[in-house]
Write an enzyme that holds these catalytic residues in place. Sequence first.
Site, PDB file in Angstrom:
ATOM      1  N   LYS A  25     -37.831 -43.928 -56.083  1.00  0.00           N
ATOM      2  CA  LYS A  25     -36.406 -43.773 -56.402  1.00  0.00           C
ATOM      3  C   LYS A  25     -35.727 -42.659 -55.614  1.00  0.00           C
ATOM      4  O   LYS A  25     -34.539 -42.731 -55.336  1.00  0.00           O
ATOM      5  CB  LYS A  25     -36.234 -43.555 -57.896  1.00  0.00           C
ATOM      6  CG  LYS A  25     -36.515 -44.824 -58.692  1.00  0.00           C
ATOM      7  CD  LYS A  25     -35.900 -44.793 -60.060  1.00  0.00           C
ATOM      8  CE  LYS A  25     -36.021 -46.135 -60.748  1.00  0.00           C
ATOM      9  NZ  LYS A  25     -37.405 -46.437 -61.175  1.00  0.00           N
ATOM     10  N   GLU A  38     -26.817 -43.527 -64.447  1.00  0.00           N
ATOM     11  CA  GLU A  38     -27.349 -44.071 -65.688  1.00  0.00           C
ATOM     12  C   GLU A  38     -28.865 -44.002 -65.593  1.00  0.00           C
ATOM     13  O   GLU A  38     -29.422 -44.017 -64.498  1.00  0.00           O
ATOM     14  CB  GLU A  38     -26.913 -45.533 -65.863  1.00  0.00           C
ATOM     15  CG  GLU A  38     -27.782 -46.578 -65.152  1.00  0.00           C
ATOM     16  CD  GLU A  38     -27.799 -46.484 -63.625  1.00  0.00           C
ATOM     17  OE1 GLU A  38     -26.868 -45.902 -63.056  1.00  0.00           O
ATOM     18  OE2 GLU A  38     -28.768 -46.980 -63.011  1.00  0.00           O
ATOM     19  N   SER A  98     -45.405 -48.363 -56.382  1.00  0.00           N
ATOM     20  CA  SER A  98     -44.062 -47.780 -56.494  1.00  0.00           C
ATOM     21  C   SER A  98     -44.013 -46.392 -57.123  1.00  0.00           C
ATOM     22  O   SER A  98     -43.117 -45.614 -56.825  1.00  0.00           O
ATOM     23  CB  SER A  98     -43.145 -48.733 -57.256  1.00  0.00           C
ATOM     24  OG  SER A  98     -43.675 -49.028 -58.533  1.00  0.00           O
TER      25      SER A  98
HETATM   26  C1  LIG Z   1     -37.794 -47.629 -61.773  1.00  0.00           C
HETATM   27  C2  LIG Z   1     -39.137 -48.040 -61.325  1.00  0.00           C
HETATM   28  C3  LIG Z   1     -39.428 -49.386 -60.983  1.00  0.00           C
HETATM   29  C4  LIG Z   1     -38.440 -50.509 -61.139  1.00  0.00           C
HETATM   30  O1  LIG Z   1     -37.257 -50.382 -60.394  1.00  0.00           O
HETATM   31  P1  LIG Z   1     -36.990 -51.266 -59.096  1.00  0.00           P
HETATM   32  O2  LIG Z   1     -35.570 -50.956 -58.776  1.00  0.00           O
HETATM   33  O3  LIG Z   1     -37.208 -52.699 -59.458  1.00  0.00           O
HETATM   34  O4  LIG Z   1     -37.916 -50.821 -58.043  1.00  0.00           O
HETATM   35  C5  LIG Z   1     -40.684 -49.692 -60.505  1.00  0.00           C
HETATM   36  N1  LIG Z   1     -41.646 -48.747 -60.384  1.00  0.00           N
HETATM   37  C6  LIG Z   1     -41.412 -47.449 -60.708  1.00  0.00           C
HETATM   38  C7  LIG Z   1     -42.516 -46.461 -60.545  1.00  0.00           C
HETATM   39  C8  LIG Z   1     -40.157 -47.048 -61.191  1.00  0.00           C
HETATM   40  O5  LIG Z   1     -39.941 -45.766 -61.513  1.00  0.00           O
END
Ligand SMILES: *Cc1c(COP(=O)(O)O)cnc(C)c1O
Length: 398
Positions: free
Chosen positions: A93, A115, A381
């Site tokens: 993010k 948000e 992610s």
């Molecule tokens: C917020 C988040 C997501 C989901 O958000 P996307 O916009 O779909 O990427 C996925 N993995 C992690 C670790 C997150 O913090």
Amino acid sequence: MTAISKYAVSEDGYYGEFGGRFIPEMLYANIENLRKVYLEISQEADFQIEFQSLLRDYVGRPSPLYLSKKLSIKHGASIYLKREDLNHTGAHKINNTIGQILLAQRLGKHRIIAETGAGQHGVATATVCALMGLDCIVYMGEVDIARQAPNVARMRMLGAEVRPATSGSKTLKDATNEAIRDWINNAEDTHYIIGSAIGPHPYPDMVTRFQSVISEEIKLQLEDKTGNAYPDYVIACVGGGSNAAGAFYHFLDHEKTKLILAEAAGEGIDSGRSAATSILGTKGVIHGCKTLLMQTSDGQIVEPHSISAGLDYPGIGPLHAHLIDTGRATVYPATDEEAIQAMLYLSREEGIIPALETAHALAILDQMKFKESDTIVLCLSGRGDKDLNTIMNYLDNQ
Ligand SMILES: *Cc1c(COP(=O)(O)O)cnc(C)c1O
């Protein structure tokens, strides 16, 4: 950031029939101004120099591309993990919030709103506001504030004000409504940092481009390791769709690379408690764009459920709706239980504790069939520190 062709957003903000901007009149001027300038400003040399140097020295990029031997043996193919979990603040993010705060500065905005559901995007926004010395107000549902106390504390430590959303179900969608209301009243001096590849045009494209550094690096790293920049599969979990969009971006027009999305099936697709938007969703408008969302026959949004707060969203970004619609991307669902098992597996076999969101991408490997010669890149992610309470409760109840 090279231009893409077939799957690129159109001039008026559409991916096929999805996207666009469905916004209150009062926001039109602000969003139209953003649309006019976002590409030009973000491609200027001084912007790129500052963006790239922050990604390198502040976020810690490039994030490593790691060949997981255990997963490779288990699934009979070469499986690489793109380590977004090693970024500053623990997930992908931050790539987007750095890009958007640089844009906000150049637009002369000194007040930032955002948000947040689980608090991950709120923390990433509070972080860049601290870095740049801008005021930061994060809207968060009252229920989420109670559930996500550590992230609320982080945001406050970073100097942000966390404002509770007290209407409706007191969760993410209500926080988003509050943020939009704030923006309408403060359009002059405020920039709204949306945290995923969702919202009215140009947000989905803007967020995708800032996140596209993920696939830009994958290509270079894979070429370096294997002699071929193009994997057979790229796999990512999807909430709103920003980590998936970033991991897919530079492969969109290379049709031999299969694009795979993992979505949250919660307690099961037919359980009434899931966030399986692509399977249960129908066309509609949510948070300013036309896409797939979970709704009742009279258009009321259905409360989603996932054990991972980051996938607990009733819609999906318009790019992904289009990729699914055209068959370019394939979706596999993973349940809460499957995600937890995948999270424990990676923790115990590789010494990497992934986020519960990410664990959904790991979980769907079990549903797929690979050839020995296949190369797979899975977008890791984020890291799982934020989920320890959820896991401890789960293990205690076993
Ligand atoms: C917020 C988040 C997501 C989901 O958000 P996307 O916009 O779909 O990427 C996925 N993995 C992690 C670790 C997150 O913090």
